[in-house]
Design a protein around this motif. Structure first.
Motif, PDB file in Angstrom:
ATOM      1  N   GLY A  25       0.821  -1.211   0.000  1.00 19.93           N
ATOM      2  CA  GLY A  25       0.000   0.000   0.000  1.00 19.93           C
ATOM      3  C   GLY A  25       0.859   1.266   0.000  1.00 19.93           C
ATOM      4  N   SER A  41      -6.863  -1.136  -3.971  1.00 21.56           N
ATOM      5  CA  SER A  41      -6.473  -2.169  -3.013  1.00 21.56           C
ATOM      6  C   SER A  41      -7.648  -3.121  -2.829  1.00 21.56           C
ATOM      7  N   ASP A 107      -3.625  -3.795  -5.995  1.00 18.60           N
ATOM      8  CA  ASP A 107      -2.816  -4.105  -4.811  1.00 18.60           C
ATOM      9  C   ASP A 107      -3.485  -5.211  -3.987  1.00 18.60           C
TER      10      ASP A 107
HETATM   11 MG    MG Z   1      -2.740  -2.955   1.955  1.00 16.80          MG
END
Ligand code: MG
Ligand code: C5P
Length: 213
Positions: A25, A41, A107
């Motif tokens: 992240g 994400s 992500d």
């Molecule tokens: Mg993360």
């Protein structure tokens, strides 16, 4: 067979993997500044869905996250596809992606082989997987530090151990799969944010250079 929803000539997808606490992240945040990516994400999208009033998946997601197991892929893939479509509409219609091309850092996905195959078949073919690697010792200490303020139900030793186990059994095979296709850039993420960022930035530069060649 049906084509993926997004054409990989128009949309660049880079997957970002690495164990919990590897720095995915953080590094994605830095790459967004350099390359005007849309950072999605999978974990954040799942937490958003979990907290959305009226979601039929809230309880399922909460249990999976606490136990460190993987949410059934249909849920995650749909959330990603919707978020990609929304970003494309928004960013190609004004300031932003003026060349009409989308750039996504995805992500924490694909965490498991089935997600990888289904996403590439139905949503978009990926250009590369960036794999942030470091030791479990480093990841554990980062997660415990983050846990002091994250409010996350899974940043505790018990959940972290389960997340490491899932990562080894389910996510490592994804990295090995893409490595066999020469589609993985492994980056040691033990160093400082700045050091790791430099390497990651060079990797992304190369992806875009090859795409435009
Ligand atoms: Mg993360
Ligand atoms: O990536 P992050 O650490 O935020 O993910 C938190 C949790 O969300 C994972 O441990 C897992 O339970 C769930 N998750 C998932 N499938 C993904 C990404 C996250 O099930 N692709």
């Amino acid at each position: 067979m049906a084509e993926p929803v997004f054409d990989s000539n128009k949309v660049t997808v880079i997957f970002v993997l690495g164990g919990p606490g590897a720095g995915k992240g953080t590094q994605c945040g830095r790459l967004v500044e350099d390359f005007d990516f849309c950072h999605l994400s999978a974990g954040d999208l799942l937490r958003g869905e979990q907290n959305r009033e009226g979601s039929e998946y809230g309880d399922l997601i909460r249990t999976c996250i606490r136990e460190g197991t993987i949410v059934p892929m249909e849920v995650t893939i749909k959330l990603l596809e919707n978020a990609m479509a929304a970003a494309l509409t928004e960013r190609t219609s004004g300031e932003g992606w003026t060349d009409g091309k989308g750039r996504f850092l995805i992500d924490g996905f694909p965490r498991k082989m089935d997600q990888a195959l289904k996403f590439e078949e139905e949503v978009c073919v990926s250009s590369l997987t960036i794999y942030f690697s470091t030791t479990e010792e480093v990841m554990l200490s980062r997660l415990l530090e983050r846990g002091k303020t994250s409010g996350r139900e899974d940043d505790n030793v018990e959940s972290i151990k389960k997340r490491f186990r899932t990562y080894r059994s389910d996510t490592m095979p994804v990295i090995e799969h893409y490595a066999k296709e020469n589609k993985v850039a492994e980056i040691d993420s033990t160093g400082s944010i700045e050091e790791v960022h430099k390497v990651a930035s060079a990797v992304v530069n190369k992806v875009f250079a090859e795409k435009s060649a």
